[in-house]
Design an enzyme around this catalytic site. Structure first.
Site, PDB file in Angstrom:
ATOM      1  N   LEU A  94      23.329 -28.862   5.970  1.00  0.00           N
ATOM      2  CA  LEU A  94      22.314 -29.916   5.933  1.00  0.00           C
ATOM      3  C   LEU A  94      22.011 -30.485   7.319  1.00  0.00           C
ATOM      4  CD1 LEU A  94      23.421 -31.796   2.687  1.00  0.00           C
ATOM      5  CD2 LEU A  94      21.902 -29.819   2.939  1.00  0.00           C
ATOM      6  N   HIS A  95      20.740 -30.831   7.499  1.00  0.00           N
ATOM      7  CA  HIS A  95      20.272 -31.406   8.766  1.00  0.00           C
ATOM      8  C   HIS A  95      19.297 -32.538   8.465  1.00  0.00           C
ATOM      9  CE1 HIS A  95      16.716 -29.101   7.835  1.00  0.00           C
ATOM     10  NE2 HIS A  95      17.395 -27.960   7.860  1.00  0.00           N
TER      11      HIS A  95
ATOM     12  N   GLN B 241      17.981 -14.901  -3.775  1.00  0.00           N
ATOM     13  CA  GLN B 241      16.816 -15.038  -2.906  1.00  0.00           C
ATOM     14  C   GLN B 241      17.019 -14.401  -1.542  1.00  0.00           C
ATOM     15  OE1 GLN B 241      16.991 -19.469  -3.016  1.00  0.00           O
ATOM     16  NE2 GLN B 241      16.400 -19.330  -0.860  1.00  0.00           N
TER      17      GLN B 241
ATOM     18  N   GLY C 128      16.176 -32.652   8.212  1.00  0.00           N
ATOM     19  CA  GLY C 128      15.108 -32.347   7.248  1.00  0.00           C
ATOM     20  C   GLY C 128      15.583 -32.641   5.833  1.00  0.00           C
ATOM     21  N   HIS C 129      16.775 -32.151   5.522  1.00  0.00           N
ATOM     22  CA  HIS C 129      17.347 -32.423   4.197  1.00  0.00           C
ATOM     23  C   HIS C 129      17.548 -33.933   4.015  1.00  0.00           C
ATOM     24  CE1 HIS C 129      19.013 -28.270   5.099  1.00  0.00           C
ATOM     25  NE2 HIS C 129      18.424 -28.057   3.941  1.00  0.00           N
TER      26      HIS C 129
ATOM     27  N   LEU D  82      13.256 -28.410  12.139  1.00  0.00           N
ATOM     28  CA  LEU D  82      14.688 -28.320  11.837  1.00  0.00           C
ATOM     29  C   LEU D  82      14.893 -27.253  10.767  1.00  0.00           C
ATOM     30  CD1 LEU D  82      15.957 -32.024  11.648  1.00  0.00           C
ATOM     31  CD2 LEU D  82      15.627 -30.573  13.629  1.00  0.00           C
ATOM     32  N   SER D  83      15.940 -26.451  10.946  1.00  0.00           N
ATOM     33  CA  SER D  83      16.264 -25.407   9.979  1.00  0.00           C
ATOM     34  C   SER D  83      17.743 -25.071  10.109  1.00  0.00           C
ATOM     35  CB  SER D  83      15.436 -24.145  10.285  1.00  0.00           C
ATOM     36  OG  SER D  83      16.009 -23.022   9.640  1.00  0.00           O
TER      37      SER D  83
ATOM     38  N   GLU E  93       7.729 -29.458   3.122  1.00  0.00           N
ATOM     39  CA  GLU E  93       6.537 -28.661   3.466  1.00  0.00           C
ATOM     40  C   GLU E  93       6.896 -27.550   4.440  1.00  0.00           C
ATOM     41  OE1 GLU E  93       3.667 -31.499   4.886  1.00  0.00           O
ATOM     42  OE2 GLU E  93       3.139 -32.108   2.849  1.00  0.00           O
TER      43      GLU E  93
HETATM   44  P1  AMP Z   1      17.145 -25.070   2.319  1.00  0.00           P
HETATM   45  O1  AMP Z   1      18.505 -25.696   2.346  1.00  0.00           O
HETATM   46  O2  AMP Z   1      16.756 -24.415   3.594  1.00  0.00           O
HETATM   47  O3  AMP Z   1      16.922 -24.226   1.092  1.00  0.00           O
HETATM   48  O4  AMP Z   1      16.129 -26.287   2.180  1.00  0.00           O
HETATM   49  C1  AMP Z   1      16.250 -27.252   1.164  1.00  0.00           C
HETATM   50  C2  AMP Z   1      15.034 -28.133   1.174  1.00  0.00           C
HETATM   51  O5  AMP Z   1      14.923 -28.775   2.440  1.00  0.00           O
HETATM   52  C3  AMP Z   1      13.735 -27.340   0.977  1.00  0.00           C
HETATM   53  O6  AMP Z   1      12.874 -28.080   0.128  1.00  0.00           O
HETATM   54  C4  AMP Z   1      13.195 -27.236   2.375  1.00  0.00           C
HETATM   55  O7  AMP Z   1      11.795 -27.096   2.424  1.00  0.00           O
HETATM   56  C5  AMP Z   1      13.620 -28.584   2.951  1.00  0.00           C
HETATM   57  N1  AMP Z   1      13.619 -28.526   4.415  1.00  0.00           N
HETATM   58  C6  AMP Z   1      14.210 -27.586   5.212  1.00  0.00           C
HETATM   59  N2  AMP Z   1      13.937 -27.839   6.513  1.00  0.00           N
HETATM   60  C7  AMP Z   1      13.165 -28.959   6.536  1.00  0.00           C
HETATM   61  C8  AMP Z   1      12.545 -29.711   7.584  1.00  0.00           C
HETATM   62  N3  AMP Z   1      12.672 -29.373   8.864  1.00  0.00           N
HETATM   63  N4  AMP Z   1      11.811 -30.790   7.237  1.00  0.00           N
HETATM   64  C9  AMP Z   1      11.667 -31.142   5.934  1.00  0.00           C
HETATM   65  N5  AMP Z   1      12.230 -30.476   4.905  1.00  0.00           N
HETATM   66  C10 AMP Z   1      12.952 -29.393   5.198  1.00  0.00           C
END
Ligand code: AMP
Length: 284
Positions: free
Chosen positions: A33-34, A61, A36-37, A185-186, A149
């Site tokens: 988690l970062h 996936q 964005g989460h 962020l990713s 998004e």
């Molecule tokens: P993930 O853990 O990558 O599957 O992401 C979980 C949720 O967090 C998904 O709805 C993503 O779109 C969202 N998410 C990931 N990165 C960001 C970001 N930089 N800003 C906003 N939401 C994000």
């Protein structure tokens, strides 16, 4: 805050408050988690009575050749972050709680949009996403679910799944959180070496250029795509995977900007494949 593993345990734990009238907000994640989460969880906290975050790295996936075992993970850190931004329940299930052995889960169809862009680069990806998200929705039973998004095609397909199946869940789209230099962020940013990290801004630069052209009145999608391809192509460590302009209502490529559209890009770096997108402005 409570950490829960079992699907039945989670279901029962959420049923109580829900039947007493509490609204339930849900944030599905794959962990690592970062910020964005965190923004999704904070938004859910500000809008719902009970906030549930799931942490589940969904094997279905990951495409052929993608090594799920390398996906970053630090559960203790993730749980602490969920706690610090106000989650009530963290559901971190083992595989068999999401995919119960011998049970055939519904497999919502991502349709042709699921085969383009991210779906073309990662065959089976969106079918895997929809199967898992549908199962998570079924267990959690949220009133509202929060998605970024950042993953615009995923968000589009989940919104469409909810609409087509008539699921009583509000899907809340949350803006992309970025580093100061624009990089979205990713969890995958953790793979990047220092040079790759420095060059990873090329995705946002490409999207910003497309947005500036649109703002200046350029209407031909091909011109925007060419500008994005040039920007990413000029970045030594990046290889363009795709650049496109899609209609926000259909996620189909457009030839001309006539209604609301989104520019989307994907690029491969030696250590990670990155995606990003930006809503295009309409010229004033
Ligand atoms: P993930 O853990 O990558 O599957 O992401 C979980 C949720 O967090 C998904 O709805 C993503 O779109 C969202 N998410 C990931 N990165 C960001 C970001 N930089 N800003 C906003 N939401 C994000």
């Amino acid at each position: 805050m409570e950490l829960i593993r079992g699907a039945e345990e989670l279901r029962v734990r959420v049923d109580g408050p829900r039947s007493a009238g509490a609204s339930v907000g849900f944030v599905p994640t794959m962990g690592a988690l970062h910020g964005g989460h965190a923004s999704l969880i904070r938004r859910a906290r500000s809008e719902q009575d009970l906030v549930v975050v799931s942490i589940f790295v969904n094997p279905s996936q990951f495409g052929p050749g993608e090594d799920m075992s390398l996906y970053p993970s630090d559960e203790a850190k993730d749980v602490a972050l969920c706690d610090s931004v106000g989650a009530d329940l963290v559901w971190s299930p083992p595989h068999e709680e999401v995919y119960p052995p011998g049970v055939l889960l519904p497999t919502p169809d991502p349709g042709t949009v699921g085969e383009t862009l991210e779906g073309a680069a990662r065959p089976g990806h969106f079918a895997g996403v929809l199967t898992a998200v549908h199962r998570l929705f079924d267990v959690v039973g949220p009133c509202a679910a929060y998605f970024g998004e950042k993953d615009a095609q995923q968000l589009f397909l989940i919104e469409r799944m909810v609409r087509t199946l008539g699921l009583p869940i509000q899907i809340v789209a949350c803006p992309t959180v970025r580093e100061p230099d624009g990089l979205a962020l990713s969890s995958r940013n953790a793979y990047l070496g220092p040079e790759e990290r420095a060059q990873a801004t090329c995705l946002f630069l490409a999207l910003s250029e497309a947005a500036e052209l649109a703002m200046a009145g350029e209407r031909e999608a091909a011109a925007l795509i060419a500008a994005m391809a040039r920007e990413i192509g000029a970045t030594p460590l990046a290889r363009l995977d795709h650049a496109a302009v899609v209609d926000v209502d259909t996620f189909e490529p457009v030839r001309r900007l006539e209604g609301p559209a989104r520019a989307v890009v994907a690029a491969r770096f030696p250590s990670a494949r990155l995606i990003d997108n930006l809503r295009l402005p309409t010229a004033g």
